[in-house]
Write a protein that holds these residues in place. Structure first.
Motif, PDB file in Angstrom:
ATOM      1  N   GLY A  48       0.892  -0.621  -0.364  1.00  0.00           N
ATOM      2  CA  GLY A  48       0.013  -0.087   0.145  1.00  0.00           C
ATOM      3  C   GLY A  48       0.757   0.967  -0.159  1.00  0.00           C
ATOM      4  N   PRO A  49       0.068   2.243   0.352  1.00  0.00           N
ATOM      5  CA  PRO A  49       0.523   3.557   0.166  1.00  0.00           C
ATOM      6  C   PRO A  49       2.197   3.872   1.239  1.00  0.00           C
ATOM      7  CG  PRO A  49      -1.363   4.019  -0.371  1.00  0.00           C
ATOM      8  CD  PRO A  49      -1.861   2.722   0.032  1.00  0.00           C
ATOM      9  N   ARG A  50       1.467   3.493   2.457  1.00  0.00           N
ATOM     10  CA  ARG A  50       2.570   3.741   3.163  1.00  0.00           C
ATOM     11  C   ARG A  50       4.273   2.381   3.402  1.00  0.00           C
ATOM     12  NH1 ARG A  50       1.906   8.158   5.811  1.00  0.00           N
ATOM     13  NH2 ARG A  50      -0.225   8.625   6.806  1.00  0.00           N
ATOM     14  N   HIS A  51       3.771   1.636   2.626  1.00  0.00           N
ATOM     15  CA  HIS A  51       5.271   0.720   2.334  1.00  0.00           C
ATOM     16  C   HIS A  51       5.600   1.213   1.391  1.00  0.00           C
ATOM     17  CE1 HIS A  51       2.106  -2.229   3.997  1.00  0.00           C
ATOM     18  NE2 HIS A  51       2.795  -2.698   4.101  1.00  0.00           N
ATOM     19  N   ARG A  52       4.872   1.547  -0.182  1.00  0.00           N
ATOM     20  CA  ARG A  52       5.590   2.648  -0.881  1.00  0.00           C
ATOM     21  C   ARG A  52       6.696   4.119  -0.179  1.00  0.00           C
ATOM     22  NH1 ARG A  52       3.504   1.660  -6.341  1.00  0.00           N
ATOM     23  NH2 ARG A  52       2.730  -0.861  -6.449  1.00  0.00           N
ATOM     24  N   GLU A  53       5.840   4.754   0.428  1.00  0.00           N
ATOM     25  CA  GLU A  53       6.589   5.391   0.672  1.00  0.00           C
ATOM     26  C   GLU A  53       8.121   5.389   1.871  1.00  0.00           C
ATOM     27  OE1 GLU A  53       5.177   9.598   3.392  1.00  0.00           O
ATOM     28  OE2 GLU A  53       3.624   8.309   3.200  1.00  0.00           O
ATOM     29  N   VAL A  54       7.789   3.837   2.214  1.00  0.00           N
ATOM     30  CA  VAL A  54       8.561   3.822   3.511  1.00  0.00           C
ATOM     31  C   VAL A  54       9.734   3.869   2.400  1.00  0.00           C
ATOM     32  CG1 VAL A  54       9.888   2.046   4.985  1.00  0.00           C
ATOM     33  CG2 VAL A  54       7.828   3.086   5.346  1.00  0.00           C
ATOM     34  N   ARG A  95       9.758   8.414 -16.550  1.00  0.00           N
ATOM     35  CA  ARG A  95       8.232   8.398 -16.679  1.00  0.00           C
ATOM     36  C   ARG A  95       7.420   9.110 -16.564  1.00  0.00           C
ATOM     37  NH1 ARG A  95       7.124   4.566 -13.567  1.00  0.00           N
ATOM     38  NH2 ARG A  95       8.664   4.788 -12.499  1.00  0.00           N
ATOM     39  N   GLY A  96       7.650  10.334 -15.744  1.00  0.00           N
ATOM     40  CA  GLY A  96       6.549  11.525 -14.810  1.00  0.00           C
ATOM     41  C   GLY A  96       7.397  11.712 -13.886  1.00  0.00           C
ATOM     42  N   THR A  97       5.939  13.037 -13.146  1.00  0.00           N
ATOM     43  CA  THR A  97       6.507  12.998 -11.919  1.00  0.00           C
ATOM     44  C   THR A  97       7.285  11.991 -10.782  1.00  0.00           C
ATOM     45  OG1 THR A  97       5.146  15.033 -12.084  1.00  0.00           O
ATOM     46  CG2 THR A  97       5.932  14.713  -9.827  1.00  0.00           C
ATOM     47  N   ALA A  98       8.577  12.482 -10.175  1.00  0.00           N
ATOM     48  CA  ALA A  98       9.203  11.786  -9.771  1.00  0.00           C
ATOM     49  C   ALA A  98       8.455  11.310  -8.618  1.00  0.00           C
ATOM     50  CB  ALA A  98      10.273  12.522  -9.432  1.00  0.00           C
ATOM     51  N   TYR A  99       8.496   9.673  -8.229  1.00  0.00           N
ATOM     52  CA  TYR A  99       8.028   9.820  -6.897  1.00  0.00           C
ATOM     53  C   TYR A  99       6.550  10.275  -6.297  1.00  0.00           C
ATOM     54  CZ  TYR A  99      12.279   9.629  -4.483  1.00  0.00           C
ATOM     55  OH  TYR A  99      13.230   9.130  -4.083  1.00  0.00           O
ATOM     56  N   ALA A 100       5.458   9.503  -8.233  1.00  0.00           N
ATOM     57  CA  ALA A 100       4.176  10.271  -7.953  1.00  0.00           C
ATOM     58  C   ALA A 100       3.641   9.676  -7.415  1.00  0.00           C
ATOM     59  CB  ALA A 100       3.883   9.607  -9.531  1.00  0.00           C
ATOM     60  N   ASP A 101       3.159   8.400  -6.693  1.00  0.00           N
ATOM     61  CA  ASP A 101       2.624   8.308  -6.146  1.00  0.00           C
ATOM     62  C   ASP A 101       3.181   8.027  -4.769  1.00  0.00           C
ATOM     63  OD1 ASP A 101       4.592   6.213  -6.428  1.00  0.00           O
ATOM     64  OD2 ASP A 101       3.658   4.787  -6.979  1.00  0.00           O
ATOM     65  N   VAL A 102       3.297   9.301  -4.152  1.00  0.00           N
ATOM     66  CA  VAL A 102       3.932   9.369  -2.951  1.00  0.00           C
ATOM     67  C   VAL A 102       3.107  10.679  -2.707  1.00  0.00           C
ATOM     68  CG1 VAL A 102       5.457   9.710  -1.077  1.00  0.00           C
ATOM     69  CG2 VAL A 102       5.656   7.821  -2.974  1.00  0.00           C
ATOM     70  N   THR A 103       1.722  10.774  -2.383  1.00  0.00           N
ATOM     71  CA  THR A 103       1.913  12.204  -2.059  1.00  0.00           C
ATOM     72  C   THR A 103       1.372  13.268  -1.186  1.00  0.00           C
ATOM     73  OG1 THR A 103      -0.647  11.475  -2.549  1.00  0.00           O
ATOM     74  CG2 THR A 103       0.012  11.694  -4.398  1.00  0.00           C
ATOM     75  N   GLY A 104       1.231  14.239  -1.071  1.00  0.00           N
ATOM     76  CA  GLY A 104       1.070  14.813   0.858  1.00  0.00           C
ATOM     77  C   GLY A 104       1.849  14.822   1.487  1.00  0.00           C
ATOM     78  N   SER A 105       3.211  14.214   1.435  1.00  0.00           N
ATOM     79  CA  SER A 105       4.754  14.245   2.371  1.00  0.00           C
ATOM     80  C   SER A 105       5.384  15.109   2.313  1.00  0.00           C
ATOM     81  CB  SER A 105       5.456  12.672   1.936  1.00  0.00           C
ATOM     82  OG  SER A 105       4.287  11.724   2.923  1.00  0.00           O
ATOM     83  N   ALA A 106       6.019  15.826   2.472  1.00  0.00           N
ATOM     84  CA  ALA A 106       6.720  17.103   2.824  1.00  0.00           C
ATOM     85  C   ALA A 106       8.035  16.551   1.972  1.00  0.00           C
ATOM     86  CB  ALA A 106       6.760  17.544   4.122  1.00  0.00           C
TER      87      ALA A 106
END
Length: 668
Positions: A23-29, A132-143
């Protein structure tokens, strides 16, 4: 295993099959560990980056995410075998993959090689193709992710332009027209992109289109930002018009991190106007802020940083003339600095820090704001020295000077700073900073009562001002000459006090229209008060005198001159600590004199404690524009008053830590 973050995050096994990252948290880590580039990230940092308000079991949840990622990235790892990709290290975790197996690291390394060696342009092109697009595109809302996206996008744009420049320099590039056209359409604020597109068009035999492109660039920059094109674009247009050799020979303003703003930008015009004073100074500040705000609206962080940092107008007075505008500039600089991140181009970071230091000089600043400004001054100086950029170092030292009023008694430190500014400016032909160096040294000599040395610096500053058209300089040196007349009025055979007062009046008339209200207001009454104190006369009581910011400290003496003793005592008790600027010694001396006259021994003791380190200086003379006489005179009186009640008085509070440090301006 290969990890890609230049777009939506993904992990690919050797056979090309994707790993399930969860999920999103795994990807963010995982993304946060990628951004650390192999360095360990502590558990506490990961928790803070994942949650604005961490839940009670945040650490346990983090360990669960890491365990799941380890299974996804190393599905065949035998049980109880140490992980090799996400490893536990000290109090945190680190990603252990070769740099070539992470797309963002491959890209950064290819860009670094191409900066050094044009032969590496092929690898740079391949690395750019991996986006392929914006870096870390699926990590949203993180400073942290937003900072990384901003930083990497700036590097990508630099890579696109660097690759095009290398190909054009090598004689190719005619096939770049379409790609550069799209690049300019998406990022119209980037000056180097317009120049590269014009060169590509010219290389393709489309001379008229190349000239039309440069005209569009001029129209867009002037109309939207108020910026004239830089020298690179102007030279390129001239070369194309004259067909003066191949277009690739036209020198550009490429710096490795972007493009230097040309000397005819609106900001640079504002710099020139600022030195002229009067309405021009007021307009220059207004235009400067408008340019900063326009640059921020473009969303181009590097452009914004260069526009903010381009206004390196030498500043001498430590009280801002327009505090609200200064706060707006400082806020913009701090936002831009945060967007650039810790790995931003050192020259841009240094200029932003120097801007913060030079603009953070309002009397009503909080202790936190003052501390940030002093830290900014020290860091700007360090970066400028590392970069060996004389103009940047002079600008940074200007910030160091303006932040060197942390406590009374630092005239010697300011003299060293002024001497270095003057030396830099003389050796590297920086005439405006040569004027600044002379005026800083004038102030320092004035603070020590060395009127001959100060007069020498005043004369030299006037000569420089004649060549730089800096009319404000004569206003300031005129005040110094009035201050010298006042000091000499106490000598046998010296000028009469009335003569000194007349000189102050002439100097005040010149300052009235100089466009520096933060300096002008209250200065003439304070000069008259100083002149009267030199001759042991009571304070002036003319009700029409506007004491401006100095009223709280002058008021007790004015009331005493009117025989309103109890009102004077009440006013003295209410007097605050003075702002940390050129006049702080003078304000403490006024407080000491009133305390002595009213026998307020505790206040006298506090003033004496603060003035101790300034005992060899002259009160108010640090501004180079007036004097209340030697600090030692006020110090001795205050000590005598405090000593008379030593058995019953409360000891004065110890100086604060920031006020007791050494004479290193800008680093307290």
């Amino acid at each position: 295993m290969r990890i890609d973050v230049l777009g939506a995050m993904r992990a690919l096994r050797d056979d090309g099959s994707p790993a399930d990252l969860g999920g999103p948290r795994h990807r963010e880590v995982l993304g946060r560990l990628v951004a650390a580039e192999g360095r360990m990230v502590t558990t506490d940092t990961l928790v803070d980056d994942l949650w604005t308000e961490p839940p009670a079991r945040a650490v346990g949840a983090l360990r669960t995410f890491v365990a799941a990622l380890r299974r996804a990235l190393e599905p065949d790892r035998p049980p109880r075998t140490p992980p090799r990709v996400i490893v536990t290290e000290g109090p945190g975790y680190a990603l252990r993959l070769p740099r070539e197996d992470v797309d963002v690291h491959r890209f950064q390394d290819a860009l670094s090689r191409a900066r050094r060696d044009p032969e590496a342009v092929t690898d740079l092109g391949a690395a750019l193709d991996t986006w392929r697009g914006t870096a870390y595109a699926d990590v949203t809302g993180s400073a942290w992710a937003q900072r990384e996206r901003t930083r990497l996008e700036e590097l990508r744009l630099e890579g696109v332009e660097l690759r095009a420049r290398i190909l054009l320099d090598a004689g190719g590039g005619h096939d770049l027209v379409a790609a550069l056209g799209a690049h300019v359409a998406e990022h119209p604020w980037r000056e180097p992109a317009w120049g590269l597109l014009a060169r590509a068009l010219h290389r393709a035999g489309r001379r008229a289109d190349a000239l039309a492109t440069l005209r569009r660039a001029r129209t867009m920059l002037v109309g939207q930002l108020g910026l004239d094109p830089g020298p690179g674009l102007r030279r390129l247009e001239t070369d194309i018009l004259q067909e003066a050799g191949p277009p690739e020979a036209a020198p550009t303003t490429w710096t490795g991190h972007g493009v230097r703003l040309g000397p005819r930008t609106t900001v640079d015009l504002a710099r020139t106007l600022a030195l002229a004073g009067g309405d021009a100074l007021v307009h220059s500040r207004r235009d400067r802020l408008a340019a900063v705000q326009a640059a921020e609206r473009t969303g181009d962080i590097a452009l914004t940083a260069r526009i903010i940092g381009a206004y390196d107008v030498p500043a001498l007075w430590s009280r801002a003339d327009d505090p609200e505008q200064s706060r707006a500039v400082v806020a913009a600089a701090e936002r831009t600095l945060a967007a650039l991140g810790s790995d931003g181009p050192a020259d841009l970071v240094a200029r932003l820090l120097a801007t913060i230091a030079t603009e953070s000089r309002s009397a009503d600043q909080s202790e936190t704001e003052l501390r940030r400004a002093r830290q900014a001054a020290g860091r700007a100086e360090e970066l400028a020295r590392d970069l060996a950029d004389p103009a940047l170092l002079a600008f940074a030292l200007n910030g160091v000077f303006l932040q060197s009023f942390t406590r009374p008694g630092l005239a010697a430190a300011r003299e060293r700073t002024g001497a270095e500014i003057l030396d830099l400016a003389t050796r590297h032909e920086l005439p405006n900073f040569a004027v600044l160096g002379r005026l800083v040294r004038l102030q320092s000599a004035s603070a020590f009562g060395d009127l001959d040395a100060a007069a020498s610096h005043a004369d030299a500053a006037d000569q420089l001002a004649a060549t730089t058209e800096a009319s404000l300089v004569r206003v300031l040196t005129g005040w110094f000459r009035a201050r010298a007349t006042a000091a000499r009025s106490t000598e046998p055979g010296g000028p009469a006090p009335a003569t000194a007062a007349a000189h102050y009046r002439v100097a005040d008339d010149a300052l009235r229209t100089a466009g520096m209200p933060g300096l002008h207001r209250g200065l003439f009454p304070l000069a008259l008060l100083g002149l009267r104190l030199l001759h042991d006369r009571p304070a002036p009581t003319d009700p029409h005198l506007d004491w401006g910011p100095y009223r709280p400290w002058a008021r007790p003496l004015v009331l005493l001159a009117q025989d309103r003793t109890e009102e004077a005592r009440t006013a003295l008790v209410a007097v605050p600590a003075p702002p940390r600027d050129h006049m702080q010694e003078a304000m403490w001396c006024l407080t000491a004199r009133a305390a002595v006259r009213l026998d307020e021994r505790g206040i006298a003791a506090r003033a004496a404690a603060v003035l101790h380190d300034a005992r060899e200086e002259h009160a108010g003379a640090a501004c180079g524009m007036l004097t209340l006489g030697p600090v030692a005179r006020y110090l001795e009186e205050a000590r005598a008053c405090a000593g008379a009640g030593r058995a019953t008085r409360t000891p004065p509070a110890a100086p604060s830590r920031s006020a007791s440090r050494g004479n290193s301006p800008g680093r307290a």
